[in-house]
Design a protein around this motif. Structure first.
Motif, PDB file in Angstrom:
ATOM      1  N   TYR A 218      56.224  51.195  72.017  1.00  0.00           N
ATOM      2  CA  TYR A 218      56.490  50.569  73.318  1.00  0.00           C
ATOM      3  C   TYR A 218      57.588  51.275  74.118  1.00  0.00           C
ATOM      4  N   ASP A 219      57.936  52.502  73.754  1.00  0.00           N
ATOM      5  CA  ASP A 219      58.915  53.230  74.555  1.00  0.00           C
ATOM      6  C   ASP A 219      58.318  54.565  75.009  1.00  0.00           C
ATOM      7  N   MET A 220      58.979  55.213  75.965  1.00  0.00           N
ATOM      8  CA  MET A 220      58.453  56.442  76.551  1.00  0.00           C
ATOM      9  C   MET A 220      58.328  57.562  75.518  1.00  0.00           C
ATOM     10  N   GLU A 221      59.290  57.646  74.624  1.00  0.00           N
ATOM     11  CA  GLU A 221      59.270  58.722  73.631  1.00  0.00           C
ATOM     12  C   GLU A 221      58.036  58.633  72.739  1.00  0.00           C
ATOM     13  N   SER A 222      57.680  57.425  72.309  1.00  0.00           N
ATOM     14  CA  SER A 222      56.513  57.292  71.429  1.00  0.00           C
ATOM     15  C   SER A 222      55.225  57.616  72.185  1.00  0.00           C
ATOM     16  N   GLY A 223      55.183  57.326  73.490  1.00  0.00           N
ATOM     17  CA  GLY A 223      54.031  57.718  74.294  1.00  0.00           C
ATOM     18  C   GLY A 223      53.937  59.223  74.420  1.00  0.00           C
ATOM     19  N   TYR A 224      55.082  59.848  74.579  1.00  0.00           N
ATOM     20  CA  TYR A 224      55.167  61.316  74.675  1.00  0.00           C
ATOM     21  C   TYR A 224      54.634  61.954  73.386  1.00  0.00           C
ATOM     22  N   ARG A 225      55.122  61.467  72.230  1.00  0.00           N
ATOM     23  CA  ARG A 225      54.714  62.030  70.940  1.00  0.00           C
ATOM     24  C   ARG A 225      53.236  61.776  70.654  1.00  0.00           C
ATOM     25  N   ALA A 226      52.751  60.609  71.076  1.00  0.00           N
ATOM     26  CA  ALA A 226      51.356  60.265  70.815  1.00  0.00           C
ATOM     27  C   ALA A 226      50.402  61.213  71.538  1.00  0.00           C
ATOM     28  N   ILE A 227      50.707  61.516  72.801  1.00  0.00           N
ATOM     29  CA  ILE A 227      49.839  62.424  73.554  1.00  0.00           C
ATOM     30  C   ILE A 227      49.915  63.842  72.984  1.00  0.00           C
ATOM     31  N   GLU A 228      51.077  64.241  72.510  1.00  0.00           N
ATOM     32  CA  GLU A 228      51.176  65.551  71.849  1.00  0.00           C
ATOM     33  C   GLU A 228      50.207  65.625  70.672  1.00  0.00           C
ATOM     34  N   ARG A 229      50.131  64.559  69.896  1.00  0.00           N
ATOM     35  CA  ARG A 229      49.233  64.528  68.738  1.00  0.00           C
ATOM     36  C   ARG A 229      47.772  64.533  69.172  1.00  0.00           C
ATOM     37  N   LEU A 230      47.448  63.753  70.192  1.00  0.00           N
ATOM     38  CA  LEU A 230      46.065  63.678  70.660  1.00  0.00           C
ATOM     39  C   LEU A 230      45.602  65.002  71.265  1.00  0.00           C
ATOM     40  N   LEU A 231      46.493  65.658  71.996  1.00  0.00           N
ATOM     41  CA  LEU A 231      46.131  66.937  72.619  1.00  0.00           C
ATOM     42  C   LEU A 231      46.021  68.063  71.591  1.00  0.00           C
ATOM     43  N   SER A 232      46.585  67.842  70.419  1.00  0.00           N
ATOM     44  CA  SER A 232      46.527  68.853  69.357  1.00  0.00           C
ATOM     45  C   SER A 232      45.239  68.770  68.529  1.00  0.00           C
ATOM     46  N   LEU A 233      44.446  67.722  68.746  1.00  0.00           N
ATOM     47  CA  LEU A 233      43.191  67.575  68.014  1.00  0.00           C
ATOM     48  C   LEU A 233      42.201  68.663  68.433  1.00  0.00           C
ATOM     49  N   ASP A 234      41.275  68.971  67.550  1.00  0.00           N
ATOM     50  CA  ASP A 234      40.246  69.967  67.881  1.00  0.00           C
ATOM     51  C   ASP A 234      39.413  69.511  69.076  1.00  0.00           C
ATOM     52  N   GLN A 235      39.166  68.197  69.134  1.00  0.00           N
ATOM     53  CA  GLN A 235      38.449  67.620  70.270  1.00  0.00           C
ATOM     54  C   GLN A 235      39.271  66.473  70.848  1.00  0.00           C
ATOM     55  N   PRO A 236      40.219  66.781  71.732  1.00  0.00           N
ATOM     56  CA  PRO A 236      41.066  65.731  72.318  1.00  0.00           C
ATOM     57  C   PRO A 236      40.227  64.758  73.145  1.00  0.00           C
ATOM     58  N   PRO A 237      40.658  63.514  73.262  1.00  0.00           N
ATOM     59  CA  PRO A 237      39.940  62.557  74.108  1.00  0.00           C
ATOM     60  C   PRO A 237      40.065  62.943  75.582  1.00  0.00           C
ATOM     61  N   THR A 238      39.115  62.491  76.376  1.00  0.00           N
ATOM     62  CA  THR A 238      39.198  62.755  77.821  1.00  0.00           C
ATOM     63  C   THR A 238      40.048  61.710  78.533  1.00  0.00           C
ATOM     64  N   ALA A 239      40.330  60.609  77.840  1.00  0.00           N
ATOM     65  CA  ALA A 239      41.131  59.536  78.437  1.00  0.00           C
ATOM     66  C   ALA A 239      41.913  58.817  77.346  1.00  0.00           C
ATOM     67  N   VAL A 240      43.018  58.201  77.739  1.00  0.00           N
ATOM     68  CA  VAL A 240      43.860  57.471  76.791  1.00  0.00           C
ATOM     69  C   VAL A 240      44.308  56.157  77.415  1.00  0.00           C
ATOM     70  N   PHE A 241      44.176  55.073  76.646  1.00  0.00           N
ATOM     71  CA  PHE A 241      44.718  53.779  77.042  1.00  0.00           C
ATOM     72  C   PHE A 241      46.031  53.573  76.295  1.00  0.00           C
ATOM     73  N   CYS A 242      47.125  53.454  77.036  1.00  0.00           N
ATOM     74  CA  CYS A 242      48.447  53.203  76.444  1.00  0.00           C
ATOM     75  C   CYS A 242      48.756  51.709  76.543  1.00  0.00           C
ATOM     76  N   SER A 243      49.269  51.137  75.471  1.00  0.00           N
ATOM     77  CA  SER A 243      49.448  49.693  75.407  1.00  0.00           C
ATOM     78  C   SER A 243      50.584  49.156  76.271  1.00  0.00           C
ATOM     79  N   ASN A 244      51.367  50.026  76.879  1.00  0.00           N
ATOM     80  CA  ASN A 244      52.255  49.582  77.956  1.00  0.00           C
ATOM     81  C   ASN A 244      52.566  50.759  78.869  1.00  0.00           C
ATOM     82  N   ASP A 245      53.153  50.458  80.014  1.00  0.00           N
ATOM     83  CA  ASP A 245      53.397  51.495  81.020  1.00  0.00           C
ATOM     84  C   ASP A 245      54.462  52.492  80.589  1.00  0.00           C
TER      85      ASP A 245
END
Length: 335
Positions: A218-245
Motif C-alpha cells: 500500500y505504499d509507493m515503493e512497493s508499487g515501484y518494486r512490483a512493476i519492476e518485477r512484472l516488467l522483468s517477466l519474459d511476457q510482461p502484462p499489458t496492463a496492471v491493476f494496483c490495489s491503491n493509488d
C-alpha cells in the motif's frame, strides 16, 4: 482566569443560571440568556471542560482509531479519514487519533475518557477491540470493513465491486494479460480487491497467472518494486491493476525509469482516487472510494449515538457507499 462565578456575580444571578445559559438551556429566559452570553463574551470567558466533565459525566472527547497509523495506512488515506471526521465534529469535542496497534492495554479505553469512538478498521485483528468496546458499552461506529455484526453501525464501500469494475474496464479495452499489485496481506481491503480482480478475469474466461500477482504494501515503493518485477517477466502484462493509488503512482514512476511508456507500453489502473491521481503523468484511471464521505457519515452517526439517552440500545445498520470508476489517461485501448 474568568469563571462562571465571576459572570454570575456581575449578572447578579446564580452560577447554575450562568451554566444553563451558556449551555443554551430552554429553562433560562431569552433576555437573561442574552445578558449572560454578552458578559461572558466581554470577559473572554473560556469554558473549563475538566469541570464541565465532572458535572455532566462526559469527557467531550471522541476517539478516531485506525488499525495502524504507521503500517499500511497511506498518508492520503489518513488525511481523508481525519478530514471527513473533523468536518463534522464541532468545537465542543476534542478529537483523539490513534492506531490500535499503539494501545498497550485496552483498559485505558473507557467511558470516562471517550464519549464515543469511530473505528476506521482495516483488519480482522480489530475484532477484539470491537468486542471490548461492546462489552464496555462505549458508543462505536465501524468504518471501511464489513464486520458482519448487525448490532453495530457499519459504513463501508464495496471494494470488490469497484475492483471488478476497474479490471473489466481493462478487459473491455482489449487487455488480456493483466497484473495485480496487492495490498497488505491480511487486510480486508486487500482480499476484497483481489477477489474483484479474480472475478473480472473469471467472467471473461481469462486464465489466472500467479506470476502476474505481486504482493504490495500500500505504499509507493512497493508499487515501484512490483512493476519492476512484472516488467522483468519474459511476457510482461499489458496492463496492471494496483490495489491503491499510492502503489499505482509508484508503478508509473518505475515504468518511466525503465523507459517504458504509460499507457502506450503498459496501462495502469489504481484504486481510491486520491487527490494526486489527477495530476500524475499520465493522469491516473482509478476507482473513486469516497473515504472522506464514509468518515463524514461515521462522524454524524457517532454524534447521534452520543446524543441518545440509551446509545447501547440503538439499532445497528450497514451502509454501503458506492465506488465509481474514474476514467483518465493511464489506459490504452488495444482494440
Amino acid at each position: 482566569m474568568v469563571t462562571i462565578k465571576d459572570i454570575a456575580k456581575i449578572a447578579n444571578v446564580s452560577h447554575t443560571t450562568v451554566s444553563r445559559a451558556l449551555n443554551d438551556s430552554p429553562l433560562i429566559k431569552p433576555g437573561t440568556k442574552k445578558k449572560i452570553i454578552e458578559i461572558a463574551s466581554q470577559l473572554n470567558y473560556t469554558p473549563n471542560y475538566n469541570a464541565k466533565s465532572l458535572v455532566t459525566q462526559r469527557s467531550y472527547t471522541i476517539g478516531l482509531f485506525l488499525t495502524s497509523i504507521t503500517h499500511g495506512t497511506s498518508s492520503s488515506f489518513f488525511v481523508e479519514t481525519v478530514k471527513g471526521v473533523n468536518q463534522i465534529i464541532n468545537q465542543d469535542y476534542n478529537l483523539f487519533v490513534r492506531g490500535i496497534d499503539d494501545i498497550r492495554y485496552y483498559s485505558t479505553i473507557h467511558n470516562k475518557r471517550f464519549d464515543g469512538i469511530i473505528l476506521m478498521s482495516q483488519s480482522e485483528e480489530d475484532n477484539d477491540f470491537i468486542a471490548y468496546l461492546k462489552e464496555k458499552q462505549i458508543p462505536c461506529v465501524v468504518l471501511n470493513r464489513d464486520i458482519g455484526d448487525p448490532s453495530i453501525i457499519n459504513i463501508l464501500s464495496n471494494d470488490r465491486e469497484g475492483s471488478t469494475q476497474a479490471v473489466k474496464h481493462l478487459l473491455q479495452n482489449g487487455h488480456r494479460t493483466i497484473g495485480l499489485v496487492e495490498g497488505i496481506s491480511g487486510f480486508k481491503s486487500s482480499m476484497e480487491r483481489r477477489e474483484g480482480y479474480l472475478k473480472a478475469l473469471i467472467d471473461y474466461n481469462i486464465p489466472i497467472k500467479t506470476e502476474y500477482i505481486i504482493q504490495g504494501n500500500y505504499d509507493m515503493e512497493s508499487g515501484y518494486r512490483a512493476i519492476e518485477r512484472l516488467l522483468s517477466l519474459d511476457q510482461p502484462p499489458t496492463a496492471v491493476f494496483c490495489s491503491n493509488d499510492d502503489m499505482a503512482i509508484g508503478a508509473i514512476n518505475a515504468a518511466f525509469a525503465r523507459g517504458v511508456n504509460v499507457p502506450n507500453d503498459i496501462s495502469i489502473v489504481g484504486f481510491d482516487d486520491i487527490e494526486f491521481a489527477r495530476y500524475t503523468n499520465p493522469s491516473l484511471t482509478t476507482v473513486k472510494r469516497p473515504i472522506e464521505k464514509i468518515s463524514t457519515l461515521g462522524a454524524n452517526k457517532i454524534l447521534q449515538m452520543m446524543s441518545s439517552d440509551n446509545p447501547s440500545e440503538m439499532n445497528g445498520e450497514k451502509i454501503f457507499v458506492e465506488t465509481e470508476l474514474v476514467i483518465r489517461k493511464s489506459v490504452k485501448p488495444l482494440l
